[in-house]
Design a protein around this motif. Structure first.
Motif, mmCIF file in Angstrom:
data_model
loop_
_atom_site.group_PDB
_atom_site.id
_atom_site.type_symbol
_atom_site.label_atom_id
_atom_site.label_comp_id
_atom_site.label_asym_id
_atom_site.label_seq_id
_atom_site.Cartn_x
_atom_site.Cartn_y
_atom_site.Cartn_z
ATOM 1 N N GLY A 188 30.616 39.085 29.865
ATOM 2 C CA GLY A 188 29.903 37.814 29.875
ATOM 3 C C GLY A 188 30.527 36.780 30.795
ATOM 4 O O GLY A 188 29.816 35.995 31.431
ATOM 5 N N VAL A 189 31.856 36.776 30.905
ATOM 6 C CA VAL A 189 32.515 35.796 31.781
ATOM 7 C C VAL A 189 32.641 36.313 33.214
ATOM 8 O O VAL A 189 33.190 35.615 34.070
ATOM 9 C CB VAL A 189 33.912 35.395 31.244
ATOM 10 N N GLY A 190 32.143 37.526 33.468
ATOM 11 C CA GLY A 190 32.153 38.068 34.826
ATOM 12 C C GLY A 190 33.277 39.030 35.124
ATOM 13 O O GLY A 190 33.399 39.504 36.262
ATOM 14 N N ALA A 191 34.098 39.344 34.132
ATOM 15 C CA ALA A 191 35.219 40.272 34.349
ATOM 16 C C ALA A 191 34.786 41.693 33.977
ATOM 17 O O ALA A 191 35.284 42.283 33.008
ATOM 18 C CB ALA A 191 36.426 39.838 33.527
ATOM 19 N N TYR A 192 33.861 42.238 34.754
ATOM 20 C CA TYR A 192 33.319 43.565 34.435
ATOM 21 C C TYR A 192 34.378 44.654 34.562
ATOM 22 O O TYR A 192 34.377 45.623 33.798
ATOM 23 C CB TYR A 192 32.123 43.875 35.345
ATOM 24 N N ALA A 213 38.812 35.219 30.499
ATOM 25 C CA ALA A 213 38.000 34.264 29.737
ATOM 26 C C ALA A 213 38.547 32.850 29.891
ATOM 27 O O ALA A 213 37.794 31.888 30.076
ATOM 28 C CB ALA A 213 37.961 34.673 28.266
ATOM 29 N N PHE A 214 39.867 32.716 29.829
ATOM 30 C CA PHE A 214 40.487 31.394 29.970
ATOM 31 C C PHE A 214 40.297 30.870 31.388
ATOM 32 O O PHE A 214 39.994 29.690 31.605
ATOM 33 C CB PHE A 214 41.978 31.472 29.638
ATOM 34 N N ALA A 215 40.456 31.751 32.370
ATOM 35 C CA ALA A 215 40.383 31.335 33.769
ATOM 36 C C ALA A 215 38.959 31.063 34.235
ATOM 37 O O ALA A 215 38.764 30.444 35.293
ATOM 38 C CB ALA A 215 41.017 32.407 34.657
ATOM 39 N N SER A 216 37.953 31.520 33.468
ATOM 40 C CA SER A 216 36.567 31.315 33.891
ATOM 41 C C SER A 216 36.222 29.834 34.006
ATOM 42 O O SER A 216 35.341 29.451 34.775
ATOM 43 C CB SER A 216 35.607 31.998 32.909
ATOM 44 N N GLY A 217 36.917 29.011 33.213
ATOM 45 C CA GLY A 217 36.722 27.569 33.319
ATOM 46 C C GLY A 217 35.485 27.038 32.633
ATOM 47 O O GLY A 217 35.280 25.826 32.575
ATOM 48 N N THR A 218 34.629 27.923 32.081
ATOM 49 C CA THR A 218 33.418 27.474 31.404
ATOM 50 C C THR A 218 33.712 27.197 29.928
ATOM 51 O O THR A 218 34.690 27.710 29.366
ATOM 52 C CB THR A 218 32.318 28.540 31.499
ATOM 53 N N GLU A 219 32.864 26.386 29.312
ATOM 54 C CA GLU A 219 33.038 26.098 27.889
ATOM 55 C C GLU A 219 32.899 27.369 27.058
ATOM 56 O O GLU A 219 33.662 27.591 26.116
ATOM 57 C CB GLU A 219 32.008 25.057 27.430
ATOM 58 N N MET A 220 31.931 28.210 27.422
ATOM 59 C CA MET A 220 31.737 29.449 26.668
ATOM 60 C C MET A 220 32.918 30.389 26.867
ATOM 61 O O MET A 220 33.335 31.090 25.936
ATOM 62 C CB MET A 220 30.435 30.122 27.094
ATOM 63 N N GLY A 221 33.493 30.385 28.069
ATOM 64 C CA GLY A 221 34.667 31.210 28.328
ATOM 65 C C GLY A 221 35.864 30.777 27.504
ATOM 66 O O GLY A 221 36.577 31.612 26.929
ATOM 67 N N PHE A 266 35.697 29.105 24.711
ATOM 68 C CA PHE A 266 35.337 29.419 23.320
ATOM 69 C C PHE A 266 35.672 30.880 23.006
ATOM 70 O O PHE A 266 36.269 31.191 21.963
ATOM 71 C CB PHE A 266 33.842 29.147 23.126
ATOM 72 N N ALA A 267 35.283 31.776 23.916
ATOM 73 C CA ALA A 267 35.570 33.204 23.722
ATOM 74 C C ALA A 267 37.078 33.450 23.714
ATOM 75 O O ALA A 267 37.577 34.265 22.932
ATOM 76 C CB ALA A 267 34.896 34.026 24.820
ATOM 77 N N TRP A 268 37.805 32.751 24.590
ATOM 78 C CA TRP A 268 39.262 32.915 24.637
ATOM 79 C C TRP A 268 39.891 32.520 23.299
ATOM 80 O O TRP A 268 40.748 33.250 22.764
ATOM 81 C CB TRP A 268 39.852 32.053 25.756
ATOM 82 N N ALA A 269 39.469 31.381 22.745
ATOM 83 C CA ALA A 269 40.044 30.911 21.478
ATOM 84 C C ALA A 269 39.773 31.906 20.352
ATOM 85 O O ALA A 269 40.687 32.267 19.589
ATOM 86 C CB ALA A 269 39.472 29.541 21.126
ATOM 87 N N LEU A 270 38.523 32.378 20.251
ATOM 88 C CA LEU A 270 38.205 33.357 19.201
ATOM 89 C C LEU A 270 38.918 34.682 19.460
ATOM 90 O O LEU A 270 39.359 35.350 18.522
ATOM 91 C CB LEU A 270 36.692 33.576 19.128
ATOM 92 N N GLY A 271 39.020 35.052 20.734
ATOM 93 C CA GLY A 271 39.699 36.303 21.076
ATOM 94 C C GLY A 271 41.174 36.281 20.725
ATOM 95 O O GLY A 271 41.726 37.285 20.252
ATOM 96 N N VAL A 272 41.827 35.137 20.934
ATOM 97 C CA VAL A 272 43.241 35.021 20.588
ATOM 98 C C VAL A 272 43.425 35.106 19.076
ATOM 99 O O VAL A 272 44.327 35.808 18.579
ATOM 100 C CB VAL A 272 43.827 33.702 21.138
ATOM 101 N N PHE A 273 42.583 34.418 18.328
ATOM 102 C CA PHE A 273 42.684 34.483 16.866
ATOM 103 C C PHE A 273 42.384 35.898 16.373
ATOM 104 O O PHE A 273 43.040 36.414 15.456
ATOM 105 C CB PHE A 273 41.738 33.479 16.223
ATOM 106 N N ALA A 274 41.392 36.549 16.996
ATOM 107 C CA ALA A 274 41.082 37.939 16.629
ATOM 108 C C ALA A 274 42.257 38.853 16.936
ATOM 109 O O ALA A 274 42.503 39.834 16.220
ATOM 110 C CB ALA A 274 39.835 38.416 17.358
ATOM 111 N N ALA A 275 43.019 38.550 18.000
ATOM 112 C CA ALA A 275 44.206 39.354 18.328
ATOM 113 C C ALA A 275 45.254 39.237 17.231
ATOM 114 O O ALA A 275 45.936 40.218 16.890
ATOM 115 C CB ALA A 275 44.789 38.908 19.672
#
Length: 683
Positions: free
Chosen positions: A331-335, A417-425, A427-436
């Motif tokens: 989703g953030v472009g890191a295919y 996700a963090f480097a994407s710079g978008t709000e959704m990116g 958001f995904a980074w924060a949830l991803g870190v907690f999920a980790a």
């Protein structure tokens, strides 16, 4: 002959021979044919992948046969091999070959082994057909093929009602996703005038900004198409909303869980999104939707995984969560990062599932971790393999030195996700870190409950059955008391062993664990420069997926934020150690304090109950109305049953005329004659 033909069609040939030969050929012959075919496919796949790694290979298309030429719709059956396909070939054939070998030991006592191995090979063929597709219709053929094989393998033990229910649930839920996928294919053909994947991807950037009519309104063309296609991926890859089938799929044999529901089939959605990456890249709205669903799934499944006690369900929810990582990476472009995590995850998750199968095998089919404990001394090789898998999934490593597989792939996703710079990116980074953090907790919780502490085997009904059977007791008589309080067993066997001694699995099960352990340890370190490296990614992918070099470069310069995954990994490990080693009473105290939260997570956020109220009960009610009122009350009543009633009444009237007296028949004949003459005179 082109090796890709052998790679794809050998599993199909093995499935046909094994399925039709079945018991006539015998267990050993069928297992040898199917396993040999898969190892040959695997041996042919690796050189293709290594050529792409070395940069000496180019994309190619191998025609198989003409398929459909009807008006403007034209497509042939052809096998496309590029970098993306080569990656999937080695994942599918390697894991499938190892699972075939593992099943020699795991399914050794099953009476239907030929059917099982034929189903496994059929699945592998369908998955290979999916990833080599040169057009969307061929991809859909493989898509539905793996769905069929999944249904057959989940319900393999069809005498178990729970297995049948799980198979039907998986089939129905995936039909919902497949409706979206089909509509996406129809819409894509409508817009582009072709189903050829290369032609679609070439034209996709030019469609950015155009609109299409849908549901009575005008929407962005690529957004509509991508979201419809992604709904298919949500079903196949068990994303939030269409995820409910995956945990229930654990009713199938453990090798099935490892092959289909951890390593290969569930990643078909990720593969599809990456294959169509130019389409998704042309729609920021669709990409944001993918990011949100992936991040939400990631955190949802991780929270549920912390409360499960069935060893296979813990790993199933872990799979669901890791798939969320892959999707929000796309989703953030890191295919490239998404595909990298797909590869590393295939190795360590297959390892964890097969390791769990080894534990279940040792514990006489007991799957509840509360009845394990102290197994590291009894089954040390399984313990070593599962520890390697846990180190990989939790992302243990030191930057610049060495890390296990997940350390490279999961960190690459979070950094992107963090480097994407978008709000959704973000958001995904924060949830991803907690999920980790949660991933580290529930993964080490599984290890500590299973392999450490005092043995709790005497509390297991399965073990009690095994001990009674071993001592010649009547197991049927024991069934009557299977649910009695375990106090007696605890007193009778104070050492906690209940007279049962877990044993290591046979060599056919241990070899796959060893090979997958190597993948879990080394895959990240070896392949990271090619999949997600700033210099190597563009050369490696060669246009097979969209490579955003600016995003890769930005991800390498996020500074101290890159330490977040390691910090939360260590935090989760500490919490698990404190809860299950240092202070085993802490989890019970936590549950007492936060009972509402615990029940909410234990019941999987009540999705099943919600769907039961919203969809299942109304569907059954509507079905009963059609059945009782429509079918029985109207169609049967006035159709076949009504016609039968008329015939019956007519026959009863006719029997009254059959008196057996001559004068009665003469009277009838006279009346008939008078009637006939009267009709003629009247004319």
């Amino acid at each position: 002959m082109n090796p890709i033909l052998f790679i794809v069609f050998l599993p199909l040939l093995a499935a046909i021979v094994g399925g039709l030969g079945n018991r006539a050929l015998g267990n050993t012959v069928v297992k040898s044919i199917t396993t040999g075919a898969l190892f040959l496919s695997c041996a042919l796949s690796w050189p293709i992948f290594l050529k792409f790694i070395g940069g000496s290979a180019e994309a190619s298309v191998t025609p198989v046969l003409q398929w459909v030429h009807s008006g403007g719709l034209e497509f042939d059956w052809a096998l496309r091999v590029d970098t993306l396909t080569a990656v999937m070939l080695v994942v599918i054939t390697t894991v499938s070959a190892l699972v075939h070998l593992y099943s020699w030991g795991y399914m050794d006592e099953d009476p239907d082994q030929p059917r099982f191995f034929a189903y496994l090979s059929l699945f592998t063929f369908a998955m290979l057909m999916l990833v080599t597709a040169d057009n969307l219709v061929q991809m859909f053929f493989g898509w539905e093929g793996v769905g069929l094989a999944s249904y057959l393998l989940i319900g393999f033990w069809f005498k178990k009602p729970s297995a049948n229910a799980a198979a039907i649930k998986a089939f129905v839920v995936n039909r919902v996703g497949d409706l979206g996928f089909m509509m996406g294919i129809f819409g894509t053909f409508l817009v582009f005038g072709t189903v050829s994947i290369p032609e679609i991807l070439h034209a996709a950037p030019g469609m950015a900004g155009s609109t299409i009519g849908f549901l009575g309104h005008r929407f962005d063309t690529m957004t509509v198409l991508c979201i419809l296609l992604f709904i298919g991926a949500m079903g196949k890859s068990a994303q939030l909303g269409l995820h409910t089938w995956l945990p229930d799929a654990m009713e199938g044999p453990t090798p099935v869980s490892a092959l289909i529901h951890a390593a290969t089939m569930v990643t078909a959605g990720v593969f599809m999104v990456c294959r169509l990456s130019p389409m998704f890249h042309a729609s920021p709205a669709a990409s944001s939707f993918v990011t949100f669903i992936g991040a939400a799934t990631c955190i949802f499944a991780a929270t549920v995984g912390t409360t499960q006690t069935d060893i296979k369900r813990v790993i199933a929810y872990s799979t669901c969560s890791q798939l969320g990582y892959m999707f929000f990476a796309a989703g953030v472009g890191a295919y490239g990062a998404a595909m990298f995590h797909l590869v590393t995850h295939a190795f360590f998750k297959a390892l964890l599932f097969l390791g769990a199968g080894s534990v279940i095998h040792a514990m006489h089919h007991e799957q509840d971790m509360r009845y394990y404990g102290g197994l590291r001394k009894q089954i040390p090789w399984t313990f070593a393999a599962m520890t390697a898998g846990t180190l990989a999934i939790t992302g243990v490593g030191i930057a610049g030195i060495f890390g296990f597989a997940g350390f490279y792939s999961k960190d690459a996703i979070l950094e992107a996700a963090f480097a994407s710079g978008t709000e959704m990116g973000r958001f995904a980074w924060a949830l991803g870190v907690f999920a980790a953090l949660l991933t580290s907790f529930y993964s080490w919780r599984l290890v500590f409950l299973t392999f450490f502490g005092k043995p709790r085997w005497d509390q297991s009904e399965h073990i009690q059955h095994a001990v009674h059977d071993a001592h010649g007791h009547d197991s049927h008589a024991h069934d009557d008391h299977a649910h009695d309080d375990h106090t007696h067993a605890n007193h009778a066997h104070g050492d906690g062993t209940a007279g049962y001694h877990p044993h290591e699995s046979p060599i056919s099960m241990m070899i796959p664990l060893g090979v997958l352990s190597l993948g879990a340890v080394l895959a990240g370190y070896v392949f990271a420069p090619h999949f997600v490296g700033l210099e190597g990614a563009t050369e490696f992918w060669k246009g097979a997926v969209v490579v955003d070099t600016h995003l890769i470069e930005a991800a390498e310069h996020i500074g101290a934020w890159s330490l977040a995954p390691t910090i939360v990994m260590l935090t989760g490990l500490f919490i698990a150690w404190y809860s299950y080693i240092r202070n085993p009473g802490f989890p019970a105290a936590f549950v007492d304090q936060f009972g509402v939260l615990y029940r909410f997570l234990l019941n999987k956020w009540y999705f099943d109950e919600l769907y039961d109220v919203l969809f299942v009960r109304p569907a059954f009610w509507l079905g009963r109305q059609f059945w009782k009122i429509g079918d029985i009350g109207i169609i049967d009543r006035f159709g076949p049953n009504g016609a039968a009633w008329v015939v019956a009444q007519g026959s009863r009237a006719a029997t009254k005329l059959q008196s057996g007296y001559l004068y009665s028949y003469a009277l009838v004949m006279l009346v008939g004659l008078v009637g006939a003459v009267s009709w003629v005179i009247a004319r």
